[in-house]
Design an enzyme around this catalytic site. Structure first.
Site, short mmCIF file in Angstrom:
data_model
loop_
_atom_site.label_atom_id
_atom_site.label_comp_id
_atom_site.label_asym_id
_atom_site.label_seq_id
_atom_site.Cartn_x
_atom_site.Cartn_y
_atom_site.Cartn_z
N HIS A 63 3.71 -2.17 3.14
CA HIS A 63 3.74 -0.81 2.59
C HIS A 63 5.09 -0.57 1.92
CE1 HIS A 63 0.73 -0.70 5.82
NE2 HIS A 63 0.14 0.25 5.12
N ASP A 112 0.82 -1.22 0.00
CA ASP A 112 0.00 0.00 0.00
C ASP A 112 0.85 1.26 0.00
OD1 ASP A 112 -2.02 -1.82 0.28
OD2 ASP A 112 -2.88 -0.93 2.09
#
Length: 481
Positions: free
Chosen positions: A447, A305
């Site tokens: 992430h 992400d």
């Protein structure tokens, strides 16, 4: 007495032809807080030039986030080679806001049961020649009222100096400029005369209240006052538009160059940086579809992400290529706009690109129109980079409700394994978390904005490959389970 004191001001106003837009916080900042673009009047909004951040050489977006359900935040600001002093100013302001948010909203337990949130997004106002302008827009749900505010930052490449918004106006013209603003604001609904006088009472107060100014494409100057600056909070934001013919004589030398570069950009941004980082060249390309049958073999979907990020995403792509691993990237729109080449490289390498909103707000706190804006704008950026519109989206913080579902045709994707890599910047720990928790057909949350998370990937790929796992995209996993 009143006649004598007001006469010069009235004459000045007659010459100025200033216009004022008064709006509530919900309308004036609806897109500002959620897509990173401030709005004033609708007519002025249409006259603003867009800036393509992908043309800014060496641009890096500095991002940070927290997935803590009771203390959520997502912040970003640009780091442009040559504008070190301006970057330092933005960094200081963002870190101060974040520290205050953590201490008052998180540590002191102001959570109302639904969690609180801080979101700081960015927008380029001008990036041409030797002029750079950026607006940071803040949405702080722990603050009173709407919690919305904005500030503009300017860099003078000719002088190699950071300029505040008030630096657009010449020192000798500031009294006349302020007099005109005060006179036009007086009498507006919600404006408090005492607060108005106090707001401009001394140089420090002026600099604080006049911290959001930018030019329109026709050379007019927008001066925007945050909620509560010069009026009662219920009045929302106030935007005064000063026409080009009026404001130009009052501008500083830098202000005139900023106005000119906004009206008629001269070319690429050049701030005289001694070194501009070259973008990583990603050459790995796959041909053909992935034929892995997840009914017959162990599959796992790694998801990343908040990117793309430079240089972290480029490094990650190299690791994935070594193991022929395919993953899903849930990208943030403002980062896609800054680094479309990285998103193209992701797609060419066989990875899936999903939508993670424009600037990472909690979508469940937005209106339907704002949700649509967040997702559609990001869809457009992804399609411009890859030629394809995404089919998946991951709601920031995993927050989703029926309003969000009804606002889009994209399919939502959550996760089974949370590495909490945003909390623990430790590559070994992140790798152990995935390796120890991984199960067949799991979806793993990571992430690619965190260097330590990217550094954990080789060990994850090496260990799980040895255990017989195949790394596939979310859509492939869904289609073959």
């Amino acid at each position: 007495m009143r006649t004598h004191t007001m006469a010069p001001t009235l004459m000045l106003l007659g010459a100025l032809s200033l216009t004022v837009t008064c709006s509530t916080a919900s309308s004036a900042y609806s897109d500002a807080a959620t897509v990173g673009a401030r709005t004033g009047s609708s007519t002025a909004s249409a006259r603003v030039h867009g800036v393509d951040p992908s043309k800014i050489k060496g641009l890096r977006i500095v991002s940070d986030n927290s997935e803590d359900t009771s203390c959520r935040f997502a912040t970003s600001y640009p780091d442009v080679p040559g504008a070190r002093a301006m970057t330092a100013a933005m960094k200081k302001d963002v870190e101060q806001r974040l520290a205050t948010f953590r201490s008052t909203a998180c540590e002191d337990g102001q959570d109302n049961g639904e969690g609180t949130e801080l979101n700081i997004g960015h927008q380029f106002l001008v990036a041409s020649g030797d002029v750079l302008g950026v607006r940071l827009t803040t949405k702080d749900l722990s603050a009173a009222g709407s919690g919305l505010s904005a500030r503009t930052y300017w860099y003078d490449g000719k002088a190699h100096a950071y300029r505040t918004a008030l630096g657009l106006v010449a020192d000798g013209s500031r009294d006349a400029f302020v007099t005109a603003l005060k006179a036009r604001l007086k009498g507006r609904e919600g404006v408090d005369a005492t607060a108005l006088d106090d707001a401009f009472s001394d140089p420090a107060s002026r600099a604080a209240v006049l911290d959001d100014m930018a030019f329109t494409a026709d050379g007019a100057l927008w001066v925007t006052f945050d909620r509560g600056d010069v009026a009662v909070p219920a009045a929302g934001t106030l935007t005064v538009t000063v026409p080009k013919k009026t404001i130009t004589p009052w501008l500083s030398a830098f202000g005139k160059r900023a106005q000119q570069q906004t009206v008629q950009p001269s070319g690429p941004l050049d701030l005289g940086a001694h070194h501009t980082p070259a973008p990583a060249v990603i050459t790995h390309t796959v041909s053909g579809a992935d034929h892995t049958d997840c009914k017959k073999v162990r599959c796992i979907a790694l998801t990343f992400d908040d990117g793309p990020a430079a240089p972290e995403t480029a490094t990650l792509l190299k690791y994935l290529a070594r193991y022929h691993a395919r993953v899903t990237f849930f990208t943030v729109g403002q980062n896609v706009a800054a680094h479309p080449g990285l998103v193209r490289a992701e797609a060419r390498a066989g990875h899936e690109i999903g939508n993670h909103s424009w600037n990472h707000p909690d979508l469940t706190r937005l209106t339907r129109r704002q949700i649509i804006s967040q997702l559609s704008r990001t869809n457009a950026a992804i399609k411009a980079a890859t030629g394809k519109t995404p089919t998946l989206f991951r709601p920031p913080y995993g927050a989703i409700n029926q309003t969000v579902r009804n606002a889009t045709t994209l399919s939502p994707v959550l996760w089974n394994v949370d590495t909490e890599d945003w909390k623990y910047p430790d590559a070994a720990r992140v790798a152990r978390t995935v390796i120890n928790k991984a199960g067949r057909n799991d979806v793993v949350l990571m992430h690619d904005i965190h260097p330590t998370s990217v550094a954990a990937v080789p060990e994850i790929l090496r260990t799980l490959t040895a255990r017989g796992y195949h790394f596939v995209t979310v859509s492939h996993l869904r289609a073959t389970m």
